[in-house]
Design a protein around this motif. Structure first.
Motif, mmCIF file in Angstrom:
data_model
loop_
_atom_site.group_PDB
_atom_site.id
_atom_site.type_symbol
_atom_site.label_atom_id
_atom_site.label_comp_id
_atom_site.label_asym_id
_atom_site.label_seq_id
_atom_site.Cartn_x
_atom_site.Cartn_y
_atom_site.Cartn_z
ATOM 1 N N LEU A 124 23.595 -46.836 -86.582
ATOM 2 C CA LEU A 124 23.894 -46.125 -85.345
ATOM 3 C C LEU A 124 22.571 -45.761 -84.685
ATOM 4 C CD1 LEU A 124 26.488 -43.749 -87.011
ATOM 5 C CD2 LEU A 124 27.054 -45.695 -85.554
ATOM 6 N N GLN A 125 22.362 -46.247 -83.472
ATOM 7 C CA GLN A 125 21.115 -45.989 -82.756
ATOM 8 C C GLN A 125 21.389 -45.205 -81.476
ATOM 9 O OE1 GLN A 125 17.093 -48.242 -81.232
ATOM 10 N NE2 GLN A 125 18.946 -49.445 -81.297
ATOM 11 N N CYS A 136 24.020 -53.204 -85.539
ATOM 12 C CA CYS A 136 23.478 -51.979 -84.948
ATOM 13 C C CYS A 136 24.262 -51.650 -83.681
ATOM 14 C CB CYS A 136 22.001 -52.154 -84.617
ATOM 15 S SG CYS A 136 21.248 -50.682 -83.880
ATOM 16 N N LEU A 137 24.826 -50.461 -83.637
ATOM 17 C CA LEU A 137 25.546 -49.976 -82.466
ATOM 18 C C LEU A 137 24.585 -49.160 -81.619
ATOM 19 C CD1 LEU A 137 28.864 -48.844 -84.210
ATOM 20 C CD2 LEU A 137 28.271 -51.093 -83.288
ATOM 21 N N ASP A 138 24.352 -49.617 -80.405
ATOM 22 C CA ASP A 138 23.414 -48.980 -79.482
ATOM 23 C C ASP A 138 24.209 -48.049 -78.568
ATOM 24 O OD1 ASP A 138 21.263 -50.588 -80.494
ATOM 25 O OD2 ASP A 138 22.111 -52.259 -79.370
ATOM 26 N N ILE A 139 24.008 -46.744 -78.739
ATOM 27 C CA ILE A 139 24.901 -45.735 -78.171
ATOM 28 C C ILE A 139 24.150 -44.858 -77.181
ATOM 29 C CG2 ILE A 139 26.495 -43.867 -78.753
ATOM 30 C CD1 ILE A 139 26.373 -45.005 -81.692
ATOM 31 N N PRO A 140 24.696 -44.651 -75.973
ATOM 32 C CA PRO A 140 24.021 -43.775 -75.007
ATOM 33 C C PRO A 140 23.972 -42.332 -75.522
ATOM 34 C CG PRO A 140 26.213 -44.380 -74.229
ATOM 35 C CD PRO A 140 25.936 -45.224 -75.429
ATOM 36 N N PRO A 141 22.943 -41.574 -75.140
ATOM 37 C CA PRO A 141 22.776 -40.214 -75.677
ATOM 38 C C PRO A 141 23.994 -39.319 -75.478
ATOM 39 C CG PRO A 141 20.834 -40.879 -74.424
ATOM 40 C CD PRO A 141 21.855 -41.962 -74.233
#
Length: 254
Positions: free
Chosen positions: A180-181, A134-139
């Motif tokens: 993608l999160q 899971c890739l934790d991506i800033p808005p």
């Protein structure tokens, strides 16, 4: 580019690699390879030879921070794959010939490496399978980052079970997919491992007996911390398909 195999890396503090290895080999029904690298910082989780399966999870000891996760994408032509990644917006970090380290537009490290014929996905172990990074991506970076990974992999792009998720589903047979999160708040991009669990409560109890600690729970997931301090998630998905029970492979949770 054509991705022939994928590896999920658990990146953990180098001085706690032994704890990480003991936990993750038990969870995945594997054994550790001999250490590799200048500092013995790399190890592969090797499936039981009797299963005929190929490895798809590795450990890396990191010198700073608590670690996280990253992907290795195995390809036939490393030079071509690295060039494609750079054309799509990745930055070159290190070039070791048959292994190129890159950084995505949002700052997530990943590698393109030579494919060595891996083809057989490991089996489900004790009701769970480590099947997702899971890739934790800033808005602020989410749209560009999700477009980058979709373009790089060429995998099917599907809506998740919640609006902040998308999944990149690989072709059948590849062992690790990408979630993608979109994070709720701005912070640097990061990544963590996800396991699909047939019975999330039973798998969580087993992990706790092995030394993992619960961090938080949601409707279909539990955030956990392994004995080496790394955060990962147990998700209530079908370990065979990766999808929510009864929903096929398209619907996903983190």
């Amino acid at each position: 580019m054509l991705i022939r195999w994928t590896y999920a890396f658990a990146d953990r503090p180098a001085d706690r690699l032994g704890e990480a290895g003991a936990f993750w080999t038990t969870v995945t029904g594997t054994r550790l390879s001999e250490p590799r690298g200048e500092r013995g910082e790399f190890m592969t989780l090797l499936p039981d030879a009797a299963t005929g399966a190929d490895a798809c999870v590795k450990l890396q000891g990191v010198a700073e921070g608590d670690g996280g996760a990253h992907l290795d994408l195995c390809v036939q032509d490393v030079r071509e794959a690295a060039a494609t990644a750079r054309d799509l917006g990745a930055d070159l970090v290190a070039d070791h010939g048959d292994l190129v380290v890159l950084r995505s537009p949002a700052g997530q490290l990943f590698c393109v490496v030579a494919w060595h014929g891996e083809a057989v996905r490991p089996p489900v172990v004790a009701g769970g399978r480590l099947d997702q990074v899971c890739l934790d991506i800033p808005p602020s970076a989410y749209r560009a980052e999700s477009d980058f990974w979709a373009g790089l992999t060429g995998w099917e792009r599907l809506a998740g079970s919640r609006p902040e998720f998308e999944v990149l589903r690989p072709p059948a047979g590849l062992p690790v997919r990408i979630l993608l999160q979109r994070l709720a708040a701005e912070r640097p991009a990061s990544a963590h491992l996800d396991l699909a669990c047939a019975d999330i409560g039973a798998v969580r109890a087993r992990h706790e007996r092995l030394g993992a600690v619960p961090v938080s729970h949601g409707p279909h997931w539990s955030v956990m911390r392994d004995p080496a301090g790394g955060v990962y998630c147990l998700t209530g998905r079908d370990p065979e398909t990766g999808g929510l029970p009864g929903a096929g492979q398209g619907a996903v949770v983190a």
